[in-house]
Scaffold this active site. Structure first.
Site, short mmCIF file in Angstrom:
data_model
loop_
_atom_site.label_atom_id
_atom_site.label_comp_id
_atom_site.label_asym_id
_atom_site.label_seq_id
_atom_site.Cartn_x
_atom_site.Cartn_y
_atom_site.Cartn_z
N GLN A 258 44.35 -12.68 -26.94
CA GLN A 258 43.23 -12.95 -26.03
C GLN A 258 43.78 -13.23 -24.63
O GLN A 258 44.45 -14.23 -24.41
CB GLN A 258 42.47 -14.17 -26.54
CG GLN A 258 41.31 -14.62 -25.67
CD GLN A 258 40.89 -16.04 -25.98
OE1 GLN A 258 41.67 -16.81 -26.58
NE2 GLN A 258 39.70 -16.42 -25.60
N GLU B 297 35.61 -18.05 -31.07
CA GLU B 297 36.87 -18.80 -31.01
C GLU B 297 36.65 -20.23 -31.48
O GLU B 297 37.43 -20.77 -32.26
CB GLU B 297 37.40 -18.80 -29.57
CG GLU B 297 38.69 -19.58 -29.41
CD GLU B 297 39.29 -19.46 -28.02
OE1 GLU B 297 38.53 -19.35 -27.05
OE2 GLU B 297 40.53 -19.47 -27.92
N GLU C 150 36.85 -32.09 -23.27
CA GLU C 150 35.91 -32.45 -22.19
C GLU C 150 34.90 -31.32 -22.00
O GLU C 150 33.70 -31.54 -21.84
CB GLU C 150 36.66 -32.71 -20.87
CG GLU C 150 37.52 -33.96 -20.85
CD GLU C 150 38.83 -33.82 -21.64
OE1 GLU C 150 39.24 -32.67 -21.90
OE2 GLU C 150 39.41 -34.85 -21.98
#
Ligand SMILES: Cc1cc2nc3c(=O)[nH]c(=O)nc-3n(C[C@H](O)[C@H](O)[C@H](O)COP(=O)(O)OP(=O)(O)OC[C@H]3O[C@@H](n4cnc5c(N)ncnc54)[C@H](O)[C@@H]3O)c2cc1C
Length: 420
Positions: free
Chosen positions: A135, A253, A389
């Site tokens: 990727q 993912e 986050e």
């Protein structure tokens, strides 16, 4: 290939039925019968892994929700677990670990956005592990905010010329194909000027350099593109639609990283339980009580995360997961770190005796039986595939509907946005 709309399989034979009768075939029954056929014709113990996986693909059992002829049977995605459970029980080879990024992210992206030719070309060797995928999203200046990426692709006739640098590219050194997002229109706002390509990692102008991690290994890489050429036929989705295509990769993912369902008490928490049993159980005293308290607390959290993942996969009616995949990704990343910290403490002084920092180029990612290596590797869990986050931001905005972060560059041409 097994055509579900024209054939009905009865163990060992095939019989033609009318289309109307075939429609009434129960999908679960169908899947069970096709698995029977796979195992009867290709006994896992005596069939080379690649041949077995090729046969699994041809019978439509690679991803059962994919279309017929492309590794699927066009049935609901939940039925994949029926296949996987049967194959696990007989220790059949599994595609995922051979090509984790291709299997978990490349295949759903190709099947959702690829042309018929692309599906035919890419999916089978991806599933058998003959062609590994990587990727190529992150760049030195674009990680969490991947839409701000700067690698350029400029059209030249039937080809695109690519220049730029990608980073943290897991298994690029093993890959035949890369999922590349590049900027094709710098004058459009950042999300709208991107295009998605499949790039030949062995082609001229593609250079892969190792990046070493704190485990000692170099599982990921820097990838440099210098006038690399990509035929337009290797474009996935429309010109300027790269962000839309990328979201399919990114959603998958998160589920590939955090959405796996282990048996109860399996995975990292299983390691902690084993260490507890071997080294601490029955010793008594305040240390045992404190460690036991932490172990039970983590066990409960691991079980809650496991049940949440089961619920999420049950609710997934279609193949492409939604933002709720971020729940599993966030929970598994944070839990893994805490559980491996406890494992190291349970190991006492043995926990700090790390075997070797020898530079290794691994042939697969993630899996190791060395707890100390798992502890070090787990630090990356809250960064890879989107940081914790960023997962919290996605949960806040897209699951809970809270107000979004201020985004000042959303409608500004990418070329006008200040960059460092
Ligand atoms: C083991 C591993 C494997 C990887 N494999 C690949 C791969 O194969 N392919 C690929 O393309 N990439 C890969 N990555 C890259 C990964 O996707 C990025 O590292 C990740 O998205 C974070 O980007 P960054 O490192 O640039 O950090 P930054 O985006 O610069 O973030 C730095 C810090 O700021 C915080 N932050 C950033 N934006 C926000 C925000 N809006 N709100 C709150 N906090 C914020 C982050 O949480 C972080 O703590 C991999 C990373 C690791 C660790």
């Amino acid at each position: 290939m097994y055509h579900r709309r024209t054939e009905r399989l009865v163990v060992g034979e095939t019989m033609t039925t009318t289309a109307a009768a075939t429609r009434s075939v129960d999908d679960r029954q169908l899947v069970t019968e096709v698995v029977d056929r796979l195992l009867a014709d290709h006994p896992p113990a005596s069939t080379p892994a690649r041949d077995f996986l090729g046969a699994q693909f041809d019978l439509g059992l690679a991803w059962v929700h994919f279309p017929e002829g492309h590794g699927g049977l066009g049935v609901g995605p939940k039925l994949q677990e029926v296949v996987n459970a049967r194959l696990r029980a007989v220790k059949a080879p599994f595609s995922g670990p051979r090509n984790p990024i291709g299997y978990g992210m490349g295949a759903p992206t190709v099947v959702t956005h690829g042309s018929e030719d692309q599906k035919r070309r890419y999916l089978r060797p991806l599933f058998t592990g003959e062609e590994v995928w990587c990727q190529l999203f992150s760049e030195p200046g674009a990680g969490s905010d991947v839409a701000s990426l700067a690698t350029r692709a400029v059209r030249d006739g039937d080809e695109w010329v690519v220049n730029g640098q990608k980073v943290w590219t897991t298994v690029a050194h093993l890959s035949r194909w890369g999922m590349l997002v590049a900027r094709t229109d710098p004058e459009a706002p950042k999300h709208r000027g991107l295009t998605y390509f499949v790039v030949d990692m062995h082609g001229p102008g593609v250079e892969v350099r190792p990046l070493r991690q704190m485990t000692g290994e170099a599982e990921f890489n820097e990838v440099y593109f210098t006038d690399a050429r990509i035929p337009d036929t290797e474009r996935l989705g429309g010109v300027g639609e790269g962000w839309h295509v990328s979201l399919t990769t990114l959603m998958n993912e998160r589920v590939s990283i955090g959405g796996g369902v282990m048996p109860r008490g399996g995975g990292a928490i299983g390691e902690a339980l084993r260490l507890w049993d071997e080294r601490h159980k029955g010793l008594g005293g305040p240390t045992e009580a404190v460690l036991k308290d932490r172990l039970v607390d983590l066990w409960v959290k691991a079980e809650a995360a496991r049940l949440t993942n089961i619920r999420a996969s049950e609710n997934r009616k279609v193949g492409t997961p939604g933002p709720e995949g971020s729940v599993g990704k966030l929970a598994s990343a944070e839990l893994n770190k805490r559980i491996y910290e406890l494992c190291i403490e349970l190991m006492g002084l043995d926990g700090i005796l790390y075997g070797s920092y020898e530079m290794i180029r691994p042939t697969h990612t993630g899996f190791t039986t060395d707890i100390r290596k798992s502890f070090l590797r787990a630090r990356a869990n809250s960064i890879e595939g989107g940081t914790s986050e960023v997962m919290r931001n996605i949960l806040g905005e897209r699951v809970l509907g809270l107000p979004g972060e201020p985004r000042v560059d959303k409608d500004v041409p990418w070329s006008k946005v200040p960059r460092n």
